[in-house]
Design an enzyme around this catalytic site. Structure first.
Site, PDB file in Angstrom:
ATOM      1  N   LYS A 133      13.389 -19.295 -10.306  1.00 22.69           N
ATOM      2  CA  LYS A 133      12.993 -20.561 -10.911  1.00 22.69           C
ATOM      3  C   LYS A 133      14.214 -21.414 -11.174  1.00 22.69           C
ATOM      4  CE  LYS A 133      14.563 -20.722 -14.489  1.00 22.69           C
ATOM      5  NZ  LYS A 133      16.030 -20.681 -14.918  1.00 22.69           N
ATOM      6  N   TYR A 218      10.764 -22.658 -19.153  1.00 20.83           N
ATOM      7  CA  TYR A 218      10.090 -21.538 -19.836  1.00 20.83           C
ATOM      8  C   TYR A 218       9.119 -22.059 -20.897  1.00 20.83           C
ATOM      9  CZ  TYR A 218      13.267 -18.242 -17.623  1.00 20.83           C
ATOM     10  OH  TYR A 218      13.945 -17.494 -16.698  1.00 20.83           O
TER      11      TYR A 218
HETATM   12  P1  NAD Z   1      25.412 -18.129 -10.587  1.00 20.61           P
HETATM   13  O1  NAD Z   1      26.218 -19.379 -10.541  1.00 20.61           O
HETATM   14  O2  NAD Z   1      25.900 -17.015 -11.425  1.00 20.61           O
HETATM   15  O3  NAD Z   1      25.182 -17.572  -9.106  1.00 20.61           O
HETATM   16  C1  NAD Z   1      24.871 -18.405  -8.030  1.00 20.61           C
HETATM   17  C2  NAD Z   1      25.284 -17.742  -6.744  1.00 20.61           C
HETATM   18  O4  NAD Z   1      25.052 -18.653  -5.665  1.00 20.61           O
HETATM   19  C3  NAD Z   1      26.774 -17.379  -6.703  1.00 20.61           C
HETATM   20  O5  NAD Z   1      26.917 -16.102  -6.153  1.00 20.61           O
HETATM   21  C4  NAD Z   1      27.374 -18.407  -5.780  1.00 20.61           C
HETATM   22  O6  NAD Z   1      28.483 -17.908  -5.058  1.00 20.61           O
HETATM   23  C5  NAD Z   1      26.216 -18.690  -4.834  1.00 20.61           C
HETATM   24  N1  NAD Z   1      26.326 -19.991  -4.179  1.00 20.61           N
HETATM   25  C6  NAD Z   1      26.039 -20.207  -2.885  1.00 20.61           C
HETATM   26  N2  NAD Z   1      26.278 -21.475  -2.570  1.00 20.61           N
HETATM   27  C7  NAD Z   1      26.746 -22.084  -3.683  1.00 20.61           C
HETATM   28  C8  NAD Z   1      27.171 -23.420  -3.957  1.00 20.61           C
HETATM   29  N3  NAD Z   1      27.162 -24.386  -3.032  1.00 20.61           N
HETATM   30  N4  NAD Z   1      27.578 -23.688  -5.221  1.00 20.61           N
HETATM   31  C9  NAD Z   1      27.563 -22.752  -6.179  1.00 20.61           C
HETATM   32  N5  NAD Z   1      27.166 -21.464  -5.953  1.00 20.61           N
HETATM   33  C10 NAD Z   1      26.767 -21.135  -4.720  1.00 20.61           C
HETATM   34  O7  NAD Z   1      23.933 -18.559 -11.023  1.00 20.61           O
HETATM   35  P2  NAD Z   1      22.787 -17.622 -11.598  1.00 20.61           P
HETATM   36  O8  NAD Z   1      22.827 -17.676 -13.074  1.00 20.61           O
HETATM   37  O9  NAD Z   1      22.834 -16.316 -10.932  1.00 20.61           O
HETATM   38  O10 NAD Z   1      21.478 -18.442 -11.143  1.00 20.61           O
HETATM   39  C11 NAD Z   1      20.997 -18.417  -9.827  1.00 20.61           C
HETATM   40  C12 NAD Z   1      19.524 -18.820  -9.817  1.00 20.61           C
HETATM   41  O11 NAD Z   1      18.795 -17.920 -10.639  1.00 20.61           O
HETATM   42  C13 NAD Z   1      19.234 -20.208 -10.361  1.00 20.61           C
HETATM   43  O12 NAD Z   1      18.195 -20.803  -9.642  1.00 20.61           O
HETATM   44  C14 NAD Z   1      18.801 -19.957 -11.794  1.00 20.61           C
HETATM   45  O13 NAD Z   1      17.938 -20.950 -12.309  1.00 20.61           O
HETATM   46  C15 NAD Z   1      18.086 -18.642 -11.652  1.00 20.61           C
HETATM   47  N6  NAD Z   1      18.128 -17.843 -12.898  1.00 20.61           N
HETATM   48  C16 NAD Z   1      16.980 -17.279 -13.328  1.00 20.61           C
HETATM   49  C17 NAD Z   1      16.984 -16.502 -14.474  1.00 20.61           C
HETATM   50  C18 NAD Z   1      15.728 -15.807 -14.926  1.00 20.61           C
HETATM   51  O14 NAD Z   1      15.692 -15.322 -16.054  1.00 20.61           O
HETATM   52  N7  NAD Z   1      14.710 -15.715 -14.084  1.00 20.61           N
HETATM   53  C19 NAD Z   1      18.160 -16.329 -15.202  1.00 20.61           C
HETATM   54  C20 NAD Z   1      19.334 -16.903 -14.726  1.00 20.61           C
HETATM   55  C21 NAD Z   1      19.298 -17.669 -13.556  1.00 20.61           C
END
Ligand code: NAD
Length: 363
Positions: A133, A218
């Site tokens: 999401k 949420y």
């Molecule tokens: P994060 O920044 O920690 O990770 C993102 C990943 O995408 C990294 O590994 C990064 O290298 C990669 N990536 C690829 N192309 C990129 C670019 N152009 N710019 C930046 N990063 C790039 O983020 P996250 O917290 O892991 O979140 C990722 C997704 O998960 C989002 O859509 C977020 O909304 C969702 N999320 C959901 C929950 C949940 O509880 N369901 C919790 C946190 C995040």
């Protein structure tokens, strides 16, 4: 319009089973012939600290592969999880997954505005998709994801983990069974003080918006799963106190949804302070709610009649992935399909429009 993601009867049935700690499919849950292979696409915080560990505890899934643009991460994950070379991809080689029967599902865990790209690639390679999401940053992109998976005859689910969380499901039961009578009003909010000002969450092009897209979703979800209904009108206000940090996305936003029958739901999301993590539902003869409502663990419910809401603290990601695996194994629809993700994005876009124009938006 009624929420079509689960009929009221089906929701009560499945939530009662979940609350009872029974398999969500009841007697239909056949023993799988094999575990469903998941490839994690995007190895950031969520994949590293929640999803990969959760996969180790699932019943019907296994971590089969990875998609990453960073070779050093590929080497680390390969060593840690024993991932064979032929299951390691980058964003440009995803088409080659078509020849890899070890991978059944691509779990898209990249920044919001990159969900469509990887989802379409995965579907074209013949893989089912579980996407984090918010689904994407526009309704049009959500629709493209739905179309791509439909054309490939693959399932698409959105990572709405709270649809599998027993305490949230119990609150849905209280609402839908009208245990306290007809719902009259809902308040819901989620927010935290965001750190690093350079992160993608503060970049509109990658995030699609600020705290509404990230955590307000949420609170919006709670409004929708408690009522089991869709809002007909939205009004909203947004505000920023720190213009250096929040020059691209909002710092704080509050909104009001009007539901058919007149129920009003007030929501708030912020990146400016460690804000709420709760919902409260007020009904004719009492109220109930949760605080914290949306965390990974330690959720607490409350009821105005003093009864406790204290159901098991599960791994929500494991439950979400096991359910998706069972959908695939038993060829049944998911309760969190792409259409559910699209509905939220549509409402969030209307919330932004209402905040921008200062006028109520009819949905
Ligand atoms: P994060 O920044 O920690 O990770 C993102 C990943 O995408 C990294 O590994 C990064 O290298 C990669 N990536 C690829 N192309 C990129 C670019 N152009 N710019 C930046 N990063 C790039 O983020 P996250 O917290 O892991 O979140 C990722 C997704 O998960 C989002 O859509 C977020 O909304 C969702 N999320 C959901 C929950 C949940 O509880 N369901 C919790 C946190 C995040």
């Amino acid at each position: 319009m009624k929420s079509p993601f689960l009929s009221r009867r089906d929701f009560l049935k499945t939530s009662a089973l979940a609350v009872a700690g029974l398999p969500l499919l009841g007697t239909q849950a056949a023993e799988p012939k094999r575990k469903i292979g998941f490839a994690l696409c995007g190895l950031g915080n969520l994949s590293t600290h929640q999803i990969a560990p959760a996969l180790q505890t699932t019943e019907f899934c296994r971590l089969a592969g990875i998609v990453t643009g960073t070779p050093a991460k590929a080497a680390r994950w390969k060593a840690q999880y024993n991932i064979p070379d032929h299951c390691i991809y980058n964003y440009d080689t995803m088409a080659q997954m078509a020849d890899n029967p070890d991978i059944d599902v691509v779990y898209v865990v990249t920044p919001n505005a990159l969900h469509e790209e990887s989802t379409v690639k995965a579907a074209k390679a013949g893989k089912h998709v579980l996407c984090e999401k918010p689904m994407e940053i526009s309704v049009a992109r959500c629709q493209q994801m739905i179309d791509a998976c439909r054309d490939a005859k693959k399932l698409l689910a959105i990572g709405y983990r709270l649809h599998f969380e027993p305490n949230n499901l119990e609150c849905v039961r209280l609402a839908r069974e009208k245990v306290f009578g007809q719902l009259k009003s809902i308040e819901a909010g989620f927010g935290f003080a965001i750190g690093d000002p350079k992160q993608w969450r503060l970049n509109r092009a990658l995030a699609g918006g600020g705290p509404l897209m990230d955590v307000g979703i949420y609170a919006l979800q709670a409004m929708r799963y408690l009522t089991g209904d869709e809002p007909v009108e939205v009004s909203a206000t947004q505000s920023t106190t720190d213009k250096t940090k929040f020059h691209d996305v909002e710092e704080t936003i509050s909104w009001q949804l009007k539901f058919p029958g007149g129920l009003l739901a007030n929501g708030e999301a912020t990146y400016g302070f460690n804000g709420p993590n709760r919902f409260n539902a007020y009904a004719e003869r009492g109220s109930f709610g949760m605080e914290p409502a949306y965390s990974y663990h330690g959720l607490r419910g409350h009821r105005s009649d003093g009864h406790e809401i204290q159901l098991p603290d599960i791994d929500q990601f494991a439950a979400e992935m096991d359910d998706f695996a069972q959908c695939i194994l038993n060829q049944r629809p998911t309760r969190v399909p792409g259409e559910e993700g699209l509905r939220d994005v549509k409402i969030m876009m209307a919330i932004y429009e209402a905040a921008r124009t200062g006028k109520a938006v009819t949905l």
